[in-house]
Scaffold this active site. Structure first.
Site, PDB file in Angstrom:
ATOM      1  CB  SER A   1      46.545  46.541  51.068  1.00 13.15           C
ATOM      2  OG  SER A   1      47.404  46.638  50.001  1.00 13.15           O
TER       3      SER A   1
ATOM      4  CE  LYS B   1      50.484  47.148  50.356  1.00 10.85           C
ATOM      5  NZ  LYS B   1      51.451  47.907  49.462  1.00 10.85           N
TER       6      LYS B   1
ATOM      7  CE  LYS C   1      43.172  49.875  52.279  1.00 11.83           C
ATOM      8  NZ  LYS C   1      44.260  48.936  51.624  1.00 11.83           N
TER       9      LYS C   1
HETATM   10  P1  NDP Z   1      41.374  51.919  43.046  1.00  7.87           P
HETATM   11  O1  NDP Z   1      40.590  52.717  43.944  1.00  7.87           O
HETATM   12  O2  NDP Z   1      42.053  52.211  41.723  1.00  7.87           O
HETATM   13  O3  NDP Z   1      40.352  50.527  42.446  1.00  7.87           O
HETATM   14  C1  NDP Z   1      39.502  50.025  43.144  1.00  7.87           C
HETATM   15  C2  NDP Z   1      38.790  48.590  42.676  1.00  7.87           C
HETATM   16  O4  NDP Z   1      37.742  48.307  43.531  1.00  7.87           O
HETATM   17  C3  NDP Z   1      38.023  49.251  41.316  1.00  7.87           C
HETATM   18  O5  NDP Z   1      37.943  48.243  40.558  1.00  7.87           O
HETATM   19  C4  NDP Z   1      36.573  49.582  42.093  1.00  7.87           C
HETATM   20  O6  NDP Z   1      35.371  49.485  41.223  1.00  7.87           O
HETATM   21  C5  NDP Z   1      36.518  48.416  42.855  1.00  7.87           C
HETATM   22  N1  NDP Z   1      35.490  48.672  43.879  1.00  7.87           N
HETATM   23  C6  NDP Z   1      35.208  49.769  44.865  1.00  7.87           C
HETATM   24  N2  NDP Z   1      34.519  49.582  45.459  1.00  7.87           N
HETATM   25  C7  NDP Z   1      33.875  48.482  45.081  1.00  7.87           C
HETATM   26  C8  NDP Z   1      32.668  47.788  45.597  1.00  7.87           C
HETATM   27  N3  NDP Z   1      32.081  48.121  46.988  1.00  7.87           N
HETATM   28  N4  NDP Z   1      32.242  46.490  45.377  1.00  7.87           N
HETATM   29  C9  NDP Z   1      32.908  46.089  44.288  1.00  7.87           C
HETATM   30  N5  NDP Z   1      34.018  46.559  43.812  1.00  7.87           N
HETATM   31  C10 NDP Z   1      34.538  47.788  44.204  1.00  7.87           C
HETATM   32  O7  NDP Z   1      42.162  51.102  44.078  1.00  7.87           O
HETATM   33  P2  NDP Z   1      43.456  50.432  43.638  1.00  7.87           P
HETATM   34  O8  NDP Z   1      43.603  49.603  42.415  1.00  7.87           O
HETATM   35  O9  NDP Z   1      44.789  51.343  43.726  1.00  7.87           O
HETATM   36  O10 NDP Z   1      43.891  49.460  44.905  1.00  7.87           O
HETATM   37  C11 NDP Z   1      43.214  48.084  45.066  1.00  7.87           C
HETATM   38  C12 NDP Z   1      43.977  47.512  46.352  1.00  7.87           C
HETATM   39  O11 NDP Z   1      45.227  47.297  46.256  1.00  7.87           O
HETATM   40  C13 NDP Z   1      43.912  48.330  47.595  1.00  7.87           C
HETATM   41  O12 NDP Z   1      43.609  47.621  48.721  1.00  7.87           O
HETATM   42  C14 NDP Z   1      45.050  49.082  47.675  1.00  7.87           C
HETATM   43  O13 NDP Z   1      45.479  49.496  49.155  1.00  7.87           O
HETATM   44  C15 NDP Z   1      45.984  48.091  47.178  1.00  7.87           C
HETATM   45  N6  NDP Z   1      47.241  48.646  46.508  1.00  7.87           N
HETATM   46  C16 NDP Z   1      47.019  49.711  45.539  1.00  7.87           C
HETATM   47  C17 NDP Z   1      48.438  50.066  45.003  1.00  7.87           C
HETATM   48  C18 NDP Z   1      48.706  51.250  44.187  1.00  7.87           C
HETATM   49  O14 NDP Z   1      49.644  51.593  43.870  1.00  7.87           O
HETATM   50  N7  NDP Z   1      47.323  51.673  43.585  1.00  7.87           N
HETATM   51  C19 NDP Z   1      49.654  49.396  45.394  1.00  7.87           C
HETATM   52  C20 NDP Z   1      49.604  48.419  46.525  1.00  7.87           C
HETATM   53  C21 NDP Z   1      48.387  47.949  46.872  1.00  7.87           C
HETATM   54  P3  NDP Z   1      35.020  50.695  39.877  1.00  7.87           P
HETATM   55  O15 NDP Z   1      35.737  50.796  38.690  1.00  7.87           O
HETATM   56  O16 NDP Z   1      33.558  50.503  40.021  1.00  7.87           O
HETATM   57  O17 NDP Z   1      35.235  51.855  40.887  1.00  7.87           O
END
Ligand code: NDP
Length: 295
Positions: free
Chosen positions: A95, A170, A239
């Protein structure tokens, strides 16, 4: 078709799980243990760097917290863009924000790589079922190509306009979700404190004009039963509200309600912390009022 997937977080992992039938899926995650566990479970390959994951891929998907991380994993050290060849396609399920996405698309275009923003809605439960709504932003041929990929995890796939259009829709969607969550947590807490049975109040609202996804699905599934699963971080929803407000500001649209929602979301983020779930404002409202919205 060789596919790379970067970012196996709460929603990235169940999305990637629908892509395991591609010829070759290579995953990368910042915390290596996560990508290795995913690779073992799904019999795919875990790469050590974004660049290694991207090498030879026709299509690369990513699902990261914000567009800042997307730009980093694409163009930073050992970035994925260096692994992709001309003619590759990047599908961004983050997102993200439209402004950064347009810059990313321009930087990729210089290398002959297409970009489509493809944020999703439906949360972890619909991601597991492969029934997400997918909001596409991009140009004709790239969007048609993206459709064939996101169809693996999307039930409703909509092309909304040029690059950034998916992210814009979104963000507004999620700002509306946040408004509903905050308002419902305040209103339902008051009704319970006034002595009205919580389930009866929710059922009545759901048969009336104040009903929303929050009252129809989230409150019954997560609050009334007290389960409060950890599926989507409040910080990420905050965010999204920021992106929506930035959109209003950039276009000169007055938005006092969304500005207030954003300010409240930020204050709750500071209070509840980065790992709080997006339904935690309900738990907080319950605690403050000394009631439980259960039934
Ligand atoms: P999470 O916080 O669960 O996961 C974040 C992911 O990004 C992890 O794989 C993390 O790796 C990685 N990450 C974080 N910081 C960095 C960085 N600096 N460099 C590289 N990788 C990084 O988030 P979500 O999966 O929940 O969300 C992901 C996206 O999807 C967001 O934009 C969110 O708004 C969107 N979204 C989420 C929904 C939900 O229900 N959860 C629904 C719809 C959209 P690591 O494992 O190392 O922490």
């Amino acid at each position: 078709m060789p596919v790379a997937f970067l970012g196996l977080g709460a929603i990235g992992a169940p999305i990637a799980a629908h892509l395991t039938s591609s010829d070759r899926l290579t995953v990368w995650n910042r915390t290596r243990a996560r990508s290795e566990a995913f690779a073992r479970e799904h019999r795919v390959t875990a790469a050590a760097t974004p660049r290694e994951a991207a090498a030879g891929a026709d299509v690369l998907l990513c699902c990261l917290p914000t567009s800042v991380e997307v730009e980093q994993v694409l163009f930073g050290a050992e970035g994925a863009a260096d692994g992709l060849g001309r003619g590759a396609l990047v599908i961004d399920c983050t997102s993200g924000d439209p402004v950064t996405s347009r810059r990313i698309a321009a930087r990729l275009a210089e290398r002959g790589i297409d970009f489509v923003d493809a944020p999703v809605s439906g949360g972890v439960p619909l991601a597991i079922k492969g029934e997400l709504t997918v909001m596409l932003g991009g140009e004709g041929a790239a969007v048609e190509r993206a459709r064939t990929v996101v169809g693996a995890f999307g039930k409703k796939v909509v092309h909304l306009g040029p690059v950034g259009a998916g992210h814009a829709v979104k963000a507004v969607n999620n700002a509306l979700l946040a408004a509903n969550i905050l308002a419902a947590s305040e209103g339902l807490t008051a009704l319970v404190k006034a002595g009205i049975a919580p389930r009866l109040a929710v059922e009545t609202i759901n048969a009336s004009s104040g009903a929303s996804f929050t009252t129809q699905v989230l409150v019954p599934d997560r609050v009334l039963n007290g389960s409060y699963p950890r599926l989507f971080r409040h910080a990420l929803l905050d965010k999204d509200c920021g992106i929506a407000v930035d959109l209003d500001r950039a276009l000169g649209v007055e938005a006092p309600v969304l500005e207030a929602v954003k300010a409240r979301m930020a204050a709750l983020r500071a209070e509840l912390g980065e790992d709080a779930d997006y339904m935690d404002p309900f738990a907080r409202a319950e605690q403050r009022a000394g009631v439980a919205i259960r039934g």
